[in-house]
Motif scaffolding. Structure first.
Motif, PDB file in Angstrom:
ATOM      1  N   LYS A 142       0.819  -1.217   0.000  1.00  0.00           N
ATOM      2  CA  LYS A 142       0.000   0.000   0.000  1.00  0.00           C
ATOM      3  C   LYS A 142       0.857   1.272   0.000  1.00  0.00           C
ATOM      4  CE  LYS A 142      -3.871  -2.169   2.447  1.00  0.00           C
ATOM      5  NZ  LYS A 142      -4.724  -2.128   3.674  1.00  0.00           N
ATOM      6  N   ASP A 143       2.091   1.138  -0.437  1.00  0.00           N
ATOM      7  CA  ASP A 143       3.008   2.281  -0.424  1.00  0.00           C
ATOM      8  C   ASP A 143       3.199   2.882  -1.813  1.00  0.00           C
ATOM      9  OD1 ASP A 143       4.337   0.041  -1.369  1.00  0.00           O
ATOM     10  OD2 ASP A 143       6.281   0.683  -0.607  1.00  0.00           O
ATOM     11  N   THR A 144       2.220   2.666  -2.709  1.00  0.00           N
ATOM     12  CA  THR A 144       2.356   3.143  -4.084  1.00  0.00           C
ATOM     13  C   THR A 144       2.568   4.647  -4.143  1.00  0.00           C
ATOM     14  OG1 THR A 144       0.967   1.349  -4.898  1.00  0.00           O
ATOM     15  CG2 THR A 144       1.246   3.262  -6.339  1.00  0.00           C
ATOM     16  N   LYS A 145       1.802   5.411  -3.372  1.00  0.00           N
ATOM     17  CA  LYS A 145       1.918   6.865  -3.420  1.00  0.00           C
ATOM     18  C   LYS A 145       3.241   7.344  -2.814  1.00  0.00           C
ATOM     19  CE  LYS A 145      -2.978   8.003  -3.699  1.00  0.00           C
ATOM     20  NZ  LYS A 145      -2.831   8.508  -5.090  1.00  0.00           N
ATOM     21  N   ASP A 146       3.768   6.610  -1.835  1.00  0.00           N
ATOM     22  CA  ASP A 146       5.090   6.946  -1.298  1.00  0.00           C
ATOM     23  C   ASP A 146       6.154   6.744  -2.369  1.00  0.00           C
ATOM     24  OD1 ASP A 146       4.415   7.577   1.464  1.00  0.00           O
ATOM     25  OD2 ASP A 146       3.947   5.454   1.687  1.00  0.00           O
ATOM     26  N   ARG A 147       6.047   5.636  -3.100  1.00  0.00           N
ATOM     27  CA  ARG A 147       7.014   5.374  -4.176  1.00  0.00           C
ATOM     28  C   ARG A 147       6.905   6.428  -5.271  1.00  0.00           C
ATOM     29  NH1 ARG A 147       7.694  -1.029  -5.419  1.00  0.00           N
ATOM     30  NH2 ARG A 147       7.181  -1.885  -3.376  1.00  0.00           N
ATOM     31  N   GLU A 148       5.679   6.799  -5.602  1.00  0.00           N
ATOM     32  CA  GLU A 148       5.484   7.825  -6.626  1.00  0.00           C
ATOM     33  C   GLU A 148       6.089   9.159  -6.191  1.00  0.00           C
ATOM     34  OE1 GLU A 148       1.292   7.871  -7.199  1.00  0.00           O
ATOM     35  OE2 GLU A 148       1.275   6.098  -8.503  1.00  0.00           O
ATOM     36  N   ALA A 149       5.936   9.485  -4.921  1.00  0.00           N
ATOM     37  CA  ALA A 149       6.513  10.732  -4.413  1.00  0.00           C
ATOM     38  C   ALA A 149       8.032  10.686  -4.474  1.00  0.00           C
ATOM     39  CB  ALA A 149       6.044  10.983  -2.978  1.00  0.00           C
ATOM     40  N   ARG A 150       8.627   9.567  -4.059  1.00  0.00           N
ATOM     41  CA  ARG A 150      10.090   9.457  -4.119  1.00  0.00           C
ATOM     42  C   ARG A 150      10.594   9.531  -5.556  1.00  0.00           C
ATOM     43  NH1 ARG A 150       9.419   5.767   0.088  1.00  0.00           N
ATOM     44  NH2 ARG A 150       9.421   3.999  -1.350  1.00  0.00           N
ATOM     45  N   LEU A 151       9.877   8.893  -6.480  1.00  0.00           N
ATOM     46  CA  LEU A 151      10.278   8.940  -7.881  1.00  0.00           C
ATOM     47  C   LEU A 151      10.286  10.387  -8.380  1.00  0.00           C
ATOM     48  CD1 LEU A 151      10.981   7.622 -10.583  1.00  0.00           C
ATOM     49  CD2 LEU A 151       8.521   7.319 -10.984  1.00  0.00           C
ATOM     50  N   ALA A 152       9.233  11.136  -8.049  1.00  0.00           N
ATOM     51  CA  ALA A 152       9.175  12.539  -8.456  1.00  0.00           C
ATOM     52  C   ALA A 152      10.315  13.334  -7.823  1.00  0.00           C
ATOM     53  CB  ALA A 152       7.824  13.135  -8.066  1.00  0.00           C
ATOM     54  N   GLU A 153      10.685  12.984  -6.605  1.00  0.00           N
ATOM     55  CA  GLU A 153      11.779  13.694  -5.922  1.00  0.00           C
ATOM     56  C   GLU A 153      13.128  13.383  -6.578  1.00  0.00           C
ATOM     57  OE1 GLU A 153       9.284  13.681  -1.730  1.00  0.00           O
ATOM     58  OE2 GLU A 153      11.071  12.428  -1.910  1.00  0.00           O
ATOM     59  N   TRP A 154      13.336  12.124  -6.951  1.00  0.00           N
ATOM     60  CA  TRP A 154      14.562  11.775  -7.675  1.00  0.00           C
ATOM     61  C   TRP A 154      14.630  12.517  -9.011  1.00  0.00           C
ATOM     62  CZ3 TRP A 154      18.850   9.817  -5.925  1.00  0.00           C
ATOM     63  CH2 TRP A 154      18.838   8.977  -4.811  1.00  0.00           C
ATOM     64  N   GLN A 155      13.500  12.640  -9.680  1.00  0.00           N
ATOM     65  CA  GLN A 155      13.475  13.341 -10.965  1.00  0.00           C
ATOM     66  C   GLN A 155      13.719  14.841 -10.770  1.00  0.00           C
ATOM     67  OE1 GLN A 155       9.581  11.995 -12.149  1.00  0.00           O
ATOM     68  NE2 GLN A 155      10.395  10.279 -13.355  1.00  0.00           N
ATOM     69  N   GLN A 156      13.125  15.409  -9.719  1.00  0.00           N
ATOM     70  CA  GLN A 156      13.357  16.825  -9.427  1.00  0.00           C
ATOM     71  C   GLN A 156      14.825  17.073  -9.094  1.00  0.00           C
ATOM     72  OE1 GLN A 156      10.884  18.365  -6.251  1.00  0.00           O
ATOM     73  NE2 GLN A 156      12.044  20.278  -6.109  1.00  0.00           N
ATOM     74  N   LEU A 157      15.411  16.178  -8.311  1.00  0.00           N
ATOM     75  CA  LEU A 157      16.822  16.301  -7.972  1.00  0.00           C
ATOM     76  C   LEU A 157      17.690  16.202  -9.221  1.00  0.00           C
ATOM     77  CD1 LEU A 157      19.127  16.387  -5.851  1.00  0.00           C
ATOM     78  CD2 LEU A 157      18.945  13.887  -5.740  1.00  0.00           C
ATOM     79  N   ARG A 158      17.356  15.269 -10.091  1.00  0.00           N
ATOM     80  CA  ARG A 158      18.128  15.090 -11.331  1.00  0.00           C
ATOM     81  C   ARG A 158      18.164  16.381 -12.150  1.00  0.00           C
ATOM     82  NH1 ARG A 158      14.873  11.526 -14.897  1.00  0.00           N
ATOM     83  NH2 ARG A 158      13.981  13.504 -15.560  1.00  0.00           N
ATOM     84  N   GLU A 159      17.023  17.027 -12.297  1.00  0.00           N
ATOM     85  CA  GLU A 159      16.973  18.245 -13.099  1.00  0.00           C
ATOM     86  C   GLU A 159      17.782  19.371 -12.460  1.00  0.00           C
ATOM     87  OE1 GLU A 159      15.740  18.245 -16.224  1.00  0.00           O
ATOM     88  OE2 GLU A 159      15.685  16.126 -15.676  1.00  0.00           O
ATOM     89  N   ASP A 160      17.773  19.447 -11.140  1.00  0.00           N
ATOM     90  CA  ASP A 160      18.569  20.478 -10.474  1.00  0.00           C
ATOM     91  C   ASP A 160      20.060  20.198 -10.631  1.00  0.00           C
ATOM     92  OD1 ASP A 160      18.045  22.835  -8.364  1.00  0.00           O
ATOM     93  OD2 ASP A 160      19.867  21.779  -7.786  1.00  0.00           O
ATOM     94  N   VAL A 161      20.433  18.926 -10.536  1.00  0.00           N
ATOM     95  CA  VAL A 161      21.836  18.550 -10.728  1.00  0.00           C
ATOM     96  C   VAL A 161      22.302  18.942 -12.124  1.00  0.00           C
ATOM     97  CG1 VAL A 161      23.367  16.568 -11.060  1.00  0.00           C
ATOM     98  CG2 VAL A 161      21.958  16.717  -8.996  1.00  0.00           C
TER      99      VAL A 161
END
Length: 385
Positions: free
Chosen positions: A193-212
């Motif tokens: 039941k952690d699908t939304k947590d995983r989705e949030a982390r994925l978006a955070e990794w993508q946001q971090l990637r763009e800033d890098v």
């Protein structure tokens, strides 16, 4: 938050000193969730098993003794005042953004609409030795997160990342990211039941990637923090590491993968992924991570040791907090990694681009010489004459 009882030490024990041995500069770094949520708010248990004021003071003493060059901390909330005095003589500090509770100065809690409340603190705190200079910093909240009164309550505080641009005593310039990513509850992970947590982390990794990618030039980059991510659960390699590496502008690696797994990343698994052991370690992998990015041209970081301190980070036989410190030592090799893609252009060219000198500093209009030119996600050397 996640409770870690025992971790596996990988690599060599850390000797945290920055030095130039036989012409090689060394840098010691550590990341640590200091578990600084209050033990109680009014009569309610919030973090009853946390270190509290007494345990946090011991964490400060520990860090003072270890003397890392750079420390990234997470959950530095209510016990900041007893953590930092042990480090004040030897370190400079990032901005502390406050504590959590109903008595926070300047914060009025609307108990009738508690679902709308958020504390304007991120719990992030970094410190670096006095001979290191911060030249720029930015605090950035995550665009996507999940969970206000469940799923680890990530949205009660303004989680995100800090980006600090630092100059070491030798003159080497680096960029350091300190962050805390979206967490989840063990029960939800077990039941899938952690699908939304995983989705949030994925978006955070993508946001971090763009800033890098915006800030990647000739400076090496360190990424540290409580990332709440396992390679077997989250698309870290595909969405962050591989996509940055594919640009050719820099190369990302994880010190644990590099030194503990001979460069081989764990495969992503299907279905629920959770850690059955109390120590939250799966196949030797911790939730905390130290990643580094070497630019295509510029100074290079070479990890020589990596450690999770399960022995020294204890008092009376028990861990001081729910995360053991994760640390690493790097050798820094200055100079360009490659001399490829050099071309000459006249100094009068007015093409839209960003220019950097070989020290990583932006320049408006380069004079004659060798520079790094960046256009979008591409960068290469140019001789301007």
């Amino acid at each position: 938050m996640n409770r870690i009882a025992q971790l596996l030490v990988v690599g060599l024990l850390l000797i945290p000193v920055a030095s130039r041995a036989q012409g090689t500069e060394r840098l010691s770094v550590a990341t640590l969730n200091v578990d600084g949520l209050p033990q109680k708010i009014l009569v309610f248990n919030v973090n009853a098993e946390g270190p509290g004021a007494e345990g946090t003071a011991r964490i400060g003493k520990y860090l003072q003794k270890k003397a890392f060059d750079i420390v990234c901390m997470q959950e530095d909330f209510n016990y900041h005042g007893v953590l930092t005095p042990w480090l004040e003589d030897d370190y400079k500090f990032d901005e502390w953004t406050g504590s959590v509770g109903i008595d926070v100065p300047g914060k009025k809690i609307d108990l009738l609409h508690a679902q709308n409340e958020q504390f304007d603190c991120d719990g992030l705190g970094a410190c670096w030795k006095n001979n290191i200079v911060e030249t720029a910093t930015e605090r950035v909240p995550w665009v996507k997160s999940f969970g206000k009164f469940s799923h680890a309550a990530d949205e009660l505080v303004k989680k995100g990342y800090r980006r600090s641009e630092l100059t070491l005593a030798s003159g080497t310039r680096i960029i350091v990211y300190n962050m805390h990513m979206d967490a989840g509850d063990l029960a939800d992970e077990k039941e899938g039941k952690d699908t939304k947590d995983r989705e949030a982390r994925l978006a955070e990794w993508q946001q971090l990637r763009e800033d890098v990618l915006i800030h990647l030039d000739t400076r090496p980059i360190l990424i540290m923090g409580d990332l709440n991510s396992y390679y077997s659960r989250d698309q870290i390699k595909a969405e962050f590491i591989d996509k940055i590496n594919d640009t050719g502008r820099g190369h990302v690696e994880d010190v644990w993968v590099k030194l503990g797994r001979d460069g081989q990343y764990p495969a992503v698994k299907e279905g629920p992924v959770y850690c059955e052991a109390d120590d939250n370690i799966m196949d030797g992998e911790a939730l905390d991570k130290i990643l580094y990015i070497n630019p295509a041209n510029g100074a290079q970081l070479d990890p020589v040791s990596y450690s999770i301190d399960t022995e020294g980070y204890k008092y009376d036989g028990k861990p001081l907090g729910d995360h053991y410190p994760l640390s690493a030592v790097f050798e820094i090799k200055n100079g360009s990694k490659s001399a490829a893609n050099i071309e000459t252009v006249p100094a009068t060219a007015q093409e839209p681009a960003e220019y950097f000198n070989l020290g990583g500093q932006r320049v408006d209009m380069p004079a004659n010489g060798l520079y790094i030119e960046r256009r979008g996600h591409e960068s290469h050397k140019r001789i301007v004459k």
